[in-house]
Design a protein around this motif. Structure first.
Motif, mmCIF file in Angstrom:
data_model
loop_
_atom_site.group_PDB
_atom_site.id
_atom_site.type_symbol
_atom_site.label_atom_id
_atom_site.label_comp_id
_atom_site.label_asym_id
_atom_site.label_seq_id
_atom_site.Cartn_x
_atom_site.Cartn_y
_atom_site.Cartn_z
ATOM 1 N N THR A 130 0.945 -15.453 8.362
ATOM 2 C CA THR A 130 0.752 -16.005 9.703
ATOM 3 C C THR A 130 1.367 -15.104 10.761
ATOM 4 O O THR A 130 0.986 -15.159 11.918
ATOM 5 N N GLN A 131 2.308 -14.266 10.349
ATOM 6 C CA GLN A 131 2.913 -13.304 11.267
ATOM 7 C C GLN A 131 2.154 -11.976 11.257
ATOM 8 O O GLN A 131 2.577 -11.019 11.882
ATOM 9 N N GLY A 132 1.051 -11.904 10.529
ATOM 10 C CA GLY A 132 0.222 -10.710 10.519
ATOM 11 C C GLY A 132 0.642 -9.654 9.512
ATOM 12 O O GLY A 132 0.148 -8.534 9.552
ATOM 13 N N ARG A 133 1.545 -9.967 8.597
ATOM 14 C CA ARG A 133 2.001 -8.984 7.609
ATOM 15 C C ARG A 133 0.943 -8.806 6.530
ATOM 16 O O ARG A 133 0.407 -9.760 6.010
ATOM 17 N N GLN A 134 0.662 -7.571 6.191
ATOM 18 C CA GLN A 134 -0.279 -7.268 5.114
ATOM 19 C C GLN A 134 0.349 -6.420 4.022
ATOM 20 O O GLN A 134 -0.217 -6.309 2.946
ATOM 21 N N LEU A 135 1.478 -5.796 4.297
ATOM 22 C CA LEU A 135 2.161 -4.962 3.316
ATOM 23 C C LEU A 135 3.608 -5.417 3.172
ATOM 24 O O LEU A 135 4.256 -5.780 4.161
ATOM 25 N N PHE A 136 4.094 -5.381 1.936
ATOM 26 C CA PHE A 136 5.444 -5.852 1.646
ATOM 27 C C PHE A 136 6.214 -4.821 0.844
ATOM 28 O O PHE A 136 5.657 -4.115 0.017
ATOM 29 N N ARG A 137 7.517 -4.756 1.073
ATOM 30 C CA ARG A 137 8.393 -3.891 0.294
ATOM 31 C C ARG A 137 8.621 -4.534 -1.066
ATOM 32 O O ARG A 137 8.554 -5.763 -1.205
ATOM 33 N N PRO A 138 8.893 -3.737 -2.090
ATOM 34 C CA PRO A 138 9.150 -4.304 -3.420
ATOM 35 C C PRO A 138 10.262 -5.349 -3.432
ATOM 36 O O PRO A 138 10.157 -6.364 -4.120
ATOM 37 N N VAL A 139 11.299 -5.167 -2.634
ATOM 38 C CA VAL A 139 12.387 -6.145 -2.587
ATOM 39 C C VAL A 139 11.895 -7.484 -2.026
ATOM 40 O O VAL A 139 12.327 -8.547 -2.480
ATOM 41 N N GLU A 140 10.967 -7.449 -1.084
ATOM 42 C CA GLU A 140 10.406 -8.684 -0.537
ATOM 43 C C GLU A 140 9.549 -9.394 -1.586
ATOM 44 O O GLU A 140 9.592 -10.623 -1.707
ATOM 45 N N VAL A 141 8.781 -8.618 -2.346
ATOM 46 C CA VAL A 141 7.959 -9.195 -3.413
ATOM 47 C C VAL A 141 8.864 -9.818 -4.478
ATOM 48 O O VAL A 141 8.586 -10.903 -4.986
ATOM 49 N N GLY A 143 1.297 0.054 -13.768
ATOM 50 C CA GLY A 143 -0.026 -0.180 -13.209
ATOM 51 C C GLY A 143 -0.411 -1.649 -13.196
ATOM 52 O O GLY A 143 -1.540 -1.995 -12.850
ATOM 53 N N ALA A 144 0.521 -2.530 -13.548
ATOM 54 C CA ALA A 144 0.243 -3.968 -13.561
ATOM 55 C C ALA A 144 0.315 -4.567 -12.162
ATOM 56 O O ALA A 144 -0.178 -5.668 -11.922
ATOM 57 N N LEU A 145 0.932 -3.849 -11.236
ATOM 58 C CA LEU A 145 1.023 -4.270 -9.846
ATOM 59 C C LEU A 145 0.659 -3.060 -8.996
ATOM 60 O O LEU A 145 1.341 -2.029 -9.035
ATOM 61 N N LYS A 146 -0.437 -3.159 -8.268
ATOM 62 C CA LYS A 146 -0.909 -2.029 -7.469
ATOM 63 C C LYS A 146 -0.078 -1.896 -6.205
ATOM 64 O O LYS A 146 0.295 -2.889 -5.587
ATOM 65 N N SER A 147 0.197 -0.660 -5.846
ATOM 66 C CA SER A 147 0.974 -0.390 -4.644
ATOM 67 C C SER A 147 0.397 0.831 -3.941
ATOM 68 O O SER A 147 -0.442 1.539 -4.489
ATOM 69 N N ARG A 163 4.738 0.246 -0.788
ATOM 70 C CA ARG A 163 4.339 -1.040 -0.214
ATOM 71 C C ARG A 163 3.301 -1.701 -1.118
ATOM 72 O O ARG A 163 2.503 -1.023 -1.777
ATOM 73 N N ILE A 164 3.302 -3.029 -1.105
ATOM 74 C CA ILE A 164 2.395 -3.825 -1.927
ATOM 75 C C ILE A 164 1.608 -4.719 -0.973
ATOM 76 O O ILE A 164 2.194 -5.371 -0.098
#
Length: 67
Positions: free
Chosen positions: A8-19, A37-41, A49-50
């Motif tokens: 809702t804040q417009g975020r599309q990419l996240f740092r690994p620590v946030e994930v 390769g189980a989580l694309k970044s 970024r993820i």
């Protein structure tokens, strides 16, 4: 921070620590998933970024079982 709140804040990419925080997994485990390769970044310079879609996939489908 939840994924829905971030979207809702417009975020599309996240740092690994946030994930890691959103999923309840450790930061090290998130990096291992990326390495396998189980989580694309994506890399932007030296930053990893993820995408929000990939985080959603992780949270809804989980991690594929390894044989």
């Amino acid at each position: 921070m939840s994924l829905e709140m971030a979207r809702t804040q417009g975020r599309q990419l996240f740092r690994p620590v946030e994930v890691a925080q959103m999923s309840g997994l450790s930061r090290a485990f998130i990096y291992r998933l990326i390495e396998k390769g189980a989580l694309k970044s994506v890399r932007i310079g030296s930053a990893v970024r993820i995408s929000a879609d990939e985080v959603t996939r992780l949270l809804t489908e989980g991690i594929p079982a390894q044989d």
